[in-house]
Enzyme design. Structure first.
Site, short mmCIF file in Angstrom:
data_model
loop_
_atom_site.label_atom_id
_atom_site.label_comp_id
_atom_site.label_asym_id
_atom_site.label_seq_id
_atom_site.Cartn_x
_atom_site.Cartn_y
_atom_site.Cartn_z
CG ASN A 6 -1.74 1.22 1.41
OD1 ASN A 6 -1.85 2.02 0.48
ND2 ASN A 6 -2.34 1.39 2.58
CE LYS A 53 -0.25 3.53 4.61
NZ LYS A 53 -0.19 3.70 6.06
CG HIS A 67 -5.94 2.31 5.08
ND1 HIS A 67 -5.50 3.31 5.91
CD2 HIS A 67 -4.95 1.40 5.00
CE1 HIS A 67 -4.27 3.01 6.32
NE2 HIS A 67 -3.92 1.86 5.78
CD GLU A 116 -3.02 5.95 6.38
OE1 GLU A 116 -3.00 5.92 5.13
OE2 GLU A 116 -2.13 5.47 7.09
CD GLU A 135 -3.76 -2.06 7.42
OE1 GLU A 135 -2.62 -2.27 6.99
OE2 GLU A 135 -4.41 -1.04 7.13
N GLY A 168 2.20 2.61 10.71
CA GLY A 168 3.19 3.68 10.54
C GLY A 168 3.89 4.10 11.82
CB SER A 176 4.84 -1.45 12.16
OG SER A 176 4.48 -0.09 12.34
P1 PGA Z 1 2.61 0.56 7.70
O1 PGA Z 1 1.16 0.80 7.00
O2 PGA Z 1 3.12 -0.76 7.18
O3 PGA Z 1 3.42 1.72 7.27
O4 PGA Z 1 2.37 0.51 9.16
C1 PGA Z 1 0.27 -0.26 6.81
C2 PGA Z 1 -1.00 0.26 6.19
O5 PGA Z 1 -1.45 1.35 6.58
O6 PGA Z 1 -1.61 -0.40 5.33
#
Ligand code: PGA
Length: 251
Positions: A11, A13, A93, A95, A165, A171, A210
């Site tokens: 992903n 983003k 997601h 976000e 998640e 992140g 992460s």
């Molecule tokens: P990350 O993001 O691996 O940077 O924690 C995962 C995601 O948001 O899909």
């Protein structure tokens, strides 16, 4: 050993550029991931370009419009994603839920247009740190999943993927332990099996938050973890390819 599909999903983003597209295309061409599937979800802007050169991976969108067509400036439809060569679409997601105020109702509408086009939804769910500390994890996950199942029907989950998640792990560098993730994955499978045992057993459930080359082997080895949804580490071709190669079979 599980017979479920195993997936490593990148992903990107709001990251990436022509240079990353080029490096990733050549890195993915060369790796052997056995039976696992690698899915790359770049920004819409790079979808068509990557769609023309799909070798060693499949393509996914990070989002989709709930509308099919018409006067909706700035939107991208499920049919357009399909035309670009996408087979998957990330939905819900955290976000999108928190920054863009996406509700379960909107996510369910998007789920429907995705399935209607024969694309596979990757439905993201997860609790915040506070919800986990308040012992609300199962209640939150269950509400997020059931809101969709009750609207679209369990049959619409036949080709779907769920990604667990935990919001506090996205992140942040804080990963759920393999056991913490396994417990929630098992809970999700059990929840769906009340509606349809076959669909629940066959559905890939990915862990995200992460994931990196140092923790992917242990995470992916868990019985109910069928792969990962990878953000930050998916922007580093070497690290992402190492993650894609960490499936050991869910013994
Ligand atoms: P990350 O993001 O691996 O940077 O924690 C995962 C995601 O948001 O899909």
């Amino acid at each position: 050993m599980s017979s479920r599909p195993q997936l490593a999903v990148a992903n990107w983003k709001l990251n990436g550029d022509n240079a990353l597209v080029e490096t990733m295309l050549s890195a993915l061409k060369q790796i052997d991931v056995g039976n696992a599937e690698v899915v790359v979800c770049p920004s819409f802007a790079y979808l068509a370009l990557m769609g023309q050169q799909q070798k060693g991976f499949t393509l996914g969108g990070q989002n989709v419009s709930a509308h099919r067509k018409g006067a909706y400036t700035g939107e991208v439809s499920a049919q357009m994603l399909k035309d670009c060569g996408a087979q998957y679409v990330i939905l819900g997601h955290s976000e999108r839920r928190s920054i863009f105020a996406e509700t379960d109702a909107l996510i369910a509408e998007k789920f429907n247009v995705v399935v209607e086009q024969g694309l596979k939804p990757i439905l993201c769910v997860g609790e915040t740190e506070r919800q986990r500390n308040d012992n609300q994890t199962e209640a939150v996950i269950s509400a997020q999943i059931l809101a969709i199942v009750e609207t679209v029907g369990i049959k619409a989950f036949e080709n779907a993927v769920v990604a667990y998640e935990p919001v506090w792990a996205i992140g942040t560098g804080k990963t759920a332990t393999a056991q913490m993730a396994q417990d929630v994955h098992q809970f999700i499978r059990k929840l769906l099996s009340v509606y349809d045992e076959t669909i629940a057993q066959a559905m890939p459930i990915l862990y995200g938050g992460s994931v990196n080359a140092g923790n992917s082997v242990q995470l992916f080895a868990q019985k109910d973890i069928d792969g990962g949804l990878v953000g930050g580490a998916s922007l580093k071709p070497e690290e992402f390819t190492a993650i894609c190669q960490s499936f050991t079979g869910n013994a």
